[in-house]
Design an enzyme around this catalytic site. Structure first.
Site, PDB file in Angstrom:
ATOM      1  CB  VAL A 160      -1.223  -0.318   1.046  1.00  0.00           C
ATOM      2  CG1 VAL A 160      -2.197   1.588   1.318  1.00  0.00           C
ATOM      3  CG2 VAL A 160      -1.438  -1.950   1.423  1.00  0.00           C
ATOM      4  N   GLY A 164       1.135  11.696   1.709  1.00  0.00           N
ATOM      5  CA  GLY A 164       1.357  12.372   2.250  1.00  0.00           C
ATOM      6  C   GLY A 164       0.524  11.754   3.481  1.00  0.00           C
ATOM      7  CB  CYS A 165       2.562   8.991   5.378  1.00  0.00           C
ATOM      8  SG  CYS A 165       4.119   9.698   5.242  1.00  0.00           S
ATOM      9  N   GLY A 166       1.675  11.944   7.040  1.00  0.00           N
ATOM     10  CA  GLY A 166       2.316  13.166   8.015  1.00  0.00           C
ATOM     11  C   GLY A 166       2.868  11.686   9.269  1.00  0.00           C
ATOM     12  CB  ILE A 187       7.605  16.766   0.984  1.00  0.00           C
ATOM     13  CG1 ILE A 187       6.656  17.650   1.484  1.00  0.00           C
ATOM     14  CG2 ILE A 187       8.022  16.670  -0.554  1.00  0.00           C
ATOM     15  CD1 ILE A 187       6.519  18.690  -0.002  1.00  0.00           C
ATOM     16  CB  SER A 188       6.614  17.444   7.217  1.00  0.00           C
ATOM     17  OG  SER A 188       7.279  17.386   8.246  1.00  0.00           O
ATOM     18  CB  CYS A 343     -11.209  25.421   9.664  1.00  0.00           C
ATOM     19  SG  CYS A 343     -10.058  26.244   8.733  1.00  0.00           S
TER      20      CYS A 343
END
Length: 374
Positions: A160, A164-166, A187-188, A343
């Site tokens: 899998v 953007g897996c955090g 990318i963090s 928000c």
């Protein structure tokens, strides 16, 4: 006849049922009269910055925004030169290029892991929870992760991809509960470091990589809360990357905030202080860029759940502020409070949506069905 800014802003607010120095929890108190000119001259940017500076306040900021947005007051303010310039630049330039993406990501997701640990659930899931059968944030996030796995019909041994897996919440949940192997990309730098630590011992690889570099095959692909940072100039590239990385029988689940109308540029205050370069997709835009690549199998909107999620995040920040205030000053706290509660009001007013979209490459033979809970 020329009207003073105070008169004009007061009348606009009154149309939404909001009063200055009124008796209701959603009413506002104005401490600095420059607030009125700020709002008229700079719109949402002036409203947010004047709040950060303490020029005005409201006991229930989320309800203030709910009423203002539900009444469409934001559309009645004149567009400033700065706003028009920002929109023009967004159309001319790619604010989500590979180089800019790293800068945009760093300014928010590398704010500090301690802040997010204090705010989020125990798995550190920084996306909308699913509250249908949940009473706590922890349970609502686990229910969302489980629903996501079932929509992908995950089976033991599957490979899998998590774009953007955090901090690795989905990756670890899917490995624990469904026996899959996960490659997560972000990318963090701070996210990647903590995700590797939290996922240690599980068949999970966390990479510091841009989605545009991917060229491997996976049985299923998921993207939770990352598409908002892609930008319409990159939508086709993004979908092509997913298409080439998904095997012929695989499913792709796209989890994203959505908008009711298309804008090349997001809210100016959010763009400056919270999510630089972000852009909210619409149904039309997603449909346009999946053409000739995917079949839409399932589309679910649970935007009202994001209202509850944001309120739970704010509650956690409020409860943990004493341990955070040595590092994050009062201006930052007011900024973060404004972000979360504005928000929440937007989702409550149904101006913002939350979609989970399931896509296949060729259509599921016999039709698509969500797997039943184990």
């Amino acid at each position: 006849m020329f009207r003073k800014p105070e008169y004009m802003v007061t009348r606009l607010l009154a149309a939404a049922g909001v009063a200055v120095n009124g008796p209701h929890s959603w009413d506002i108190t104005v401490y600095d009269p420059s607030f009125y000119a700020d709002v008229l001259g700079r719109g949402s940017l002036g409203l947010g910055e004047s709040y950060m500076q303490g020029c005005w306040d409201s006991p229930q900021l989320d309800e203030f925004f709910y009423r203002v947005l539900r009444a469409g007051i934001d559309h009645q303010l004149p567009e400033s030169i700065g706003f028009k310039t920002d929109v023009l630049l967004a159309r001319l330039l790619n604010f989500q290029s590979r180089k800019k993406a790293y800068h945009n990501c760093h300014s928010h997701y590398d704010t500090g892991n301690d802040l997010f640990e204090a705010m989020l659930d125990k798995r550190m899931t920084y996306t909308c929870a699913f509250w249908e059968n949940a009473a706590t944030l922890d349970q609502a996030q686990e229910d969302k992760l489980d629903l996501t796995c079932r929509k992908l019909n995950l089976q033991p041994g599957m490979q899998v991809l998590d774009i953007g897996c955090g901090w690795g919440s989905f990756a670890k949940f899917a490995a624990e509960k469904y026996g899959v192997q996960v490659t997560g990309i972000t990318i963090s730098i701070e996210q990647a470091e903590l995700a590797r630590e939290r996922c240690k011992g599980w068949p999970i690889e966390i990479r510091l990589a841009d989605y545009r570099t991917l060229n491997e095959q996976y049985d299923a692909i998921v993207s939770l809360g990352m598409f908002e940072h892609v930008g319409y100039k990159n939508y086709r590239c993004y979908m092509q990357v997913v298409h080439r990385c998904l095997n012929e029988k695989g499913l792709f689940l796209l989890h994203t905030i959505g908008g009711n109308s298309a804008h090349a540029f997001t809210d100016r205050w959010l763009n400056k202080y919270i999510f630089p370069g972000a852009m909210i997709p619409t149904i039309q835009l997603i449909g346009k860029y999946i053409e000739r690549l995917f079949v839409m199998e399932h589309w679910q909107n649970f935007s009202v759940d994001y209202d509850k999620t944001l309120m739970a995040w704010y509650s956690n920040i409020f409860k943990n502020y004493d341990q955070l205030k040595a590092k994050y000053d009062n201006t930052f706290f007011r900024m973060w409070k404004y972000y979360l509660l504005s928000c929440a009001g937007s989702f409550r007013a149904r101006q913002s949506q939350l979609w989970q979209v399931v896509l296949s490459k060729n259509g599921v033979p016999g039709g698509y069905h969500i797997a039943k809970p184990a």
